[in-house]
Design a protein around this motif. Structure first.
Motif, PDB file in Angstrom:
ATOM      1  N   GLY A  64       0.787  -1.226   0.000  1.00  0.00           N
ATOM      2  CA  GLY A  64       0.000   0.000   0.000  1.00  0.00           C
ATOM      3  C   GLY A  64       0.822   1.281   0.000  1.00  0.00           C
ATOM      4  O   GLY A  64       0.270   2.375   0.137  1.00  0.00           O
ATOM      5  N   LYS A  65       2.138   1.174  -0.200  1.00  0.00           N
ATOM      6  CA  LYS A  65       3.000   2.359  -0.217  1.00  0.00           C
ATOM      7  C   LYS A  65       3.022   2.957  -1.624  1.00  0.00           C
ATOM      8  O   LYS A  65       3.175   2.250  -2.612  1.00  0.00           O
ATOM      9  N   GLU A  66       2.839   4.283  -1.693  1.00  0.00           N
ATOM     10  CA  GLU A  66       2.839   4.987  -2.971  1.00  0.00           C
ATOM     11  C   GLU A  66       4.255   5.356  -3.394  1.00  0.00           C
ATOM     12  O   GLU A  66       5.074   5.754  -2.566  1.00  0.00           O
ATOM     13  N   TYR A  67       4.507   5.236  -4.690  1.00  0.00           N
ATOM     14  CA  TYR A  67       5.765   5.670  -5.298  1.00  0.00           C
ATOM     15  C   TYR A  67       5.427   6.569  -6.476  1.00  0.00           C
ATOM     16  O   TYR A  67       4.699   6.161  -7.376  1.00  0.00           O
ATOM     17  N   ASN A  68       5.935   7.782  -6.434  1.00  0.00           N
ATOM     18  CA  ASN A  68       5.747   8.694  -7.557  1.00  0.00           C
ATOM     19  C   ASN A  68       6.806   8.374  -8.602  1.00  0.00           C
ATOM     20  O   ASN A  68       7.993   8.572  -8.371  1.00  0.00           O
ATOM     21  N   LYS A  69       6.365   7.855  -9.719  1.00  0.00           N
ATOM     22  CA  LYS A  69       7.273   7.467 -10.797  1.00  0.00           C
ATOM     23  C   LYS A  69       7.868   8.703 -11.448  1.00  0.00           C
ATOM     24  O   LYS A  69       9.049   8.771 -11.719  1.00  0.00           O
ATOM     25  N   THR A  70       7.007   9.680 -11.722  1.00  0.00           N
ATOM     26  CA  THR A  70       7.480  10.917 -12.333  1.00  0.00           C
ATOM     27  C   THR A  70       6.473  12.031 -12.085  1.00  0.00           C
ATOM     28  O   THR A  70       5.332  11.784 -11.712  1.00  0.00           O
ATOM     29  N   GLU A 162       8.668  22.369  -5.096  1.00  0.00           N
ATOM     30  CA  GLU A 162       8.492  22.230  -3.643  1.00  0.00           C
ATOM     31  C   GLU A 162       7.512  23.239  -3.064  1.00  0.00           C
ATOM     32  O   GLU A 162       6.956  23.015  -1.997  1.00  0.00           O
ATOM     33  N   LEU A 163       7.326  24.336  -3.759  1.00  0.00           N
ATOM     34  CA  LEU A 163       6.390  25.348  -3.300  1.00  0.00           C
ATOM     35  C   LEU A 163       4.956  25.063  -3.751  1.00  0.00           C
ATOM     36  O   LEU A 163       4.024  25.704  -3.290  1.00  0.00           O
ATOM     37  N   LYS A 164       4.803  24.074  -4.648  1.00  0.00           N
ATOM     38  CA  LYS A 164       3.504  23.826  -5.252  1.00  0.00           C
ATOM     39  C   LYS A 164       2.844  22.529  -4.804  1.00  0.00           C
ATOM     40  O   LYS A 164       1.635  22.394  -4.944  1.00  0.00           O
ATOM     41  N   ILE A 165       3.636  21.579  -4.310  1.00  0.00           N
ATOM     42  CA  ILE A 165       3.070  20.281  -3.931  1.00  0.00           C
ATOM     43  C   ILE A 165       3.564  19.879  -2.542  1.00  0.00           C
ATOM     44  O   ILE A 165       4.619  20.328  -2.097  1.00  0.00           O
ATOM     45  N   PRO A 166       2.836  19.007  -1.850  1.00  0.00           N
ATOM     46  CA  PRO A 166       3.246  18.552  -0.523  1.00  0.00           C
ATOM     47  C   PRO A 166       4.580  17.788  -0.554  1.00  0.00           C
ATOM     48  O   PRO A 166       4.890  17.084  -1.522  1.00  0.00           O
ATOM     49  N   GLN A 167       5.342  17.934   0.511  1.00  0.00           N
ATOM     50  CA  GLN A 167       6.664  17.321   0.595  1.00  0.00           C
ATOM     51  C   GLN A 167       6.615  15.795   0.523  1.00  0.00           C
ATOM     52  O   GLN A 167       7.543  15.165   0.023  1.00  0.00           O
ATOM     53  N   TYR A 168       5.540  15.177   1.005  1.00  0.00           N
ATOM     54  CA  TYR A 168       5.484  13.717   0.976  1.00  0.00           C
ATOM     55  C   TYR A 168       5.448  13.192  -0.461  1.00  0.00           C
ATOM     56  O   TYR A 168       5.888  12.072  -0.727  1.00  0.00           O
ATOM     57  N   HIS A 169       4.969  13.996  -1.415  1.00  0.00           N
ATOM     58  CA  HIS A 169       5.012  13.586  -2.816  1.00  0.00           C
ATOM     59  C   HIS A 169       6.446  13.603  -3.335  1.00  0.00           C
ATOM     60  O   HIS A 169       6.842  12.736  -4.120  1.00  0.00           O
ATOM     61  N   ILE A 170       7.204  14.583  -2.894  1.00  0.00           N
ATOM     62  CA  ILE A 170       8.612  14.654  -3.299  1.00  0.00           C
ATOM     63  C   ILE A 170       9.379  13.480  -2.695  1.00  0.00           C
ATOM     64  O   ILE A 170      10.178  12.828  -3.378  1.00  0.00           O
ATOM     65  N   LEU A 174      11.460  10.462  -4.619  1.00  0.00           N
ATOM     66  CA  LEU A 174      12.868  10.160  -4.344  1.00  0.00           C
ATOM     67  C   LEU A 174      13.075   8.765  -3.762  1.00  0.00           C
ATOM     68  O   LEU A 174      14.205   8.300  -3.661  1.00  0.00           O
ATOM     69  N   GLY A 175      11.983   8.126  -3.363  1.00  0.00           N
ATOM     70  CA  GLY A 175      12.091   6.788  -2.776  1.00  0.00           C
ATOM     71  C   GLY A 175      12.570   6.811  -1.341  1.00  0.00           C
ATOM     72  O   GLY A 175      13.225   5.870  -0.879  1.00  0.00           O
ATOM     73  N   ILE A 176      12.242   7.896  -0.625  1.00  0.00           N
ATOM     74  CA  ILE A 176      12.658   8.037   0.775  1.00  0.00           C
ATOM     75  C   ILE A 176      11.444   8.439   1.612  1.00  0.00           C
ATOM     76  O   ILE A 176      10.388   8.762   1.074  1.00  0.00           O
ATOM     77  N   THR A 179      10.616  12.027   6.565  1.00  0.00           N
ATOM     78  CA  THR A 179      11.605  12.373   7.597  1.00  0.00           C
ATOM     79  C   THR A 179      12.997  12.485   6.977  1.00  0.00           C
ATOM     80  O   THR A 179      13.747  13.423   7.272  1.00  0.00           O
ATOM     81  N   GLN A 180      13.336  11.543   6.100  1.00  0.00           N
ATOM     82  CA  GLN A 180      14.630  11.598   5.421  1.00  0.00           C
ATOM     83  C   GLN A 180      14.732  12.853   4.556  1.00  0.00           C
ATOM     84  O   GLN A 180      15.772  13.501   4.516  1.00  0.00           O
ATOM     85  N   LEU A 181      13.650  13.195   3.873  1.00  0.00           N
ATOM     86  CA  LEU A 181      13.652  14.403   3.046  1.00  0.00           C
ATOM     87  C   LEU A 181      13.863  15.636   3.912  1.00  0.00           C
ATOM     88  O   LEU A 181      14.631  16.527   3.555  1.00  0.00           O
ATOM     89  N   SER A 182      13.225  15.675   5.060  1.00  0.00           N
ATOM     90  CA  SER A 182      13.383  16.802   5.976  1.00  0.00           C
ATOM     91  C   SER A 182      14.845  16.954   6.408  1.00  0.00           C
ATOM     92  O   SER A 182      15.380  18.062   6.462  1.00  0.00           O
ATOM     93  N   ARG A 183      15.497  15.828   6.680  1.00  0.00           N
ATOM     94  CA  ARG A 183      16.921  15.866   7.074  1.00  0.00           C
ATOM     95  C   ARG A 183      17.792  16.384   5.936  1.00  0.00           C
ATOM     96  O   ARG A 183      18.712  17.177   6.159  1.00  0.00           O
ATOM     97  N   ILE A 184      17.518  15.915   4.729  1.00  0.00           N
ATOM     98  CA  ILE A 184      18.293  16.367   3.569  1.00  0.00           C
ATOM     99  C   ILE A 184      18.118  17.869   3.370  1.00  0.00           C
ATOM    100  O   ILE A 184      19.097  18.602   3.171  1.00  0.00           O
TER     101      ILE A 184
END
Length: 190
Positions: A64-70, A162-170, A174-176, A179-184
């Motif tokens: 049930g985990k989503e992955y944004n392909k592009t 990043e200003l237009k879409i929620p961070q969880y989509h990014i 990225l496949g992370i 929380t990992q994105l926040s650290r980066i």
């Protein structure tokens, strides 16, 4: 219609006759935030020119985990090309992340026009080759680069996303984890 013609002319210069043919088959439409251009399990029948907005192509794994392909950011072409050419059910959903202006056309009509028009056939081939190269590039990046480098590439390729879409989509792209994105992001701002 002017932007779609400019987009196509930047790929291959089109004759007035071809522009007229294309103008007859593309229809203006809106895709509201959250709406789907195509869902998983549907048979694709249309392709569209994304004039403005952002669309994601994504899939969900067995857990049930989503992955944004592009991401598609206007101007670009959207649609399930794999489903269109294979006549199989679509495997990768395409959903608007912002309100979008699109120009959609029946793929069947595009195929019919392609048979008698080398410009449309060449345009289709170049677009397909471009997406093939883009997909291969992303696969290589996912396999060989760490998340921070992939994030920096995303920032270059999708300026301001990043200003237009929620961070969880990014993060899903990225496949992370978020929380990992926040650290980066924190590391890069220091």
């Amino acid at each position: 219609m002017e932007k779609i013609i400019t987009f196509f002319n930047n790929i291959i210069p089109l004759s007035e006759k071809t522009i007229s043919l294309m103008s007859e088959i593309f229809v203006s439409a809106q895709l509201k935030k959250g709406e789907y251009f195509i869902r998983k399990g549907q048979f694709a029948k249309e392709i569209a020119f994304l004039e403005t907005g952002i669309v994601r192509a994504y899939y969900i794994n067995n857990e049930g985990k989503e992955y944004n392909k592009t991401f598609f950011s206007g101007p670009s072409i959207i649609g399930s090309y794999a489903s269109l050419i294979s006549k199989q059910k679509n495997a990768v959903a395409q959903q608007a992340l912002t309100d979008c202006q699109i120009w959609k056309a029946s793929f069947h009509k595009i195929e019919e026009l392609s048979e008698g028009n080398f410009e449309i056939e060449r345009l289709r081939r170049i677009i397909a080759e471009s997406y093939f190269l883009s997909n291969e590039k992303k696969e290589i990046e996912m396999a060989l680069l760490d998340a921070e480098k992939r994030y920096l590439i995303l920032q270059q390729e999708y300026h301001g996303i990043e200003l237009k879409i929620p961070q969880y989509h990014i993060a899903a792209y990225l496949g992370i984890s978020p929380t990992q994105l926040s650290r980066i992001r924190k590391t890069l701002t220091q």
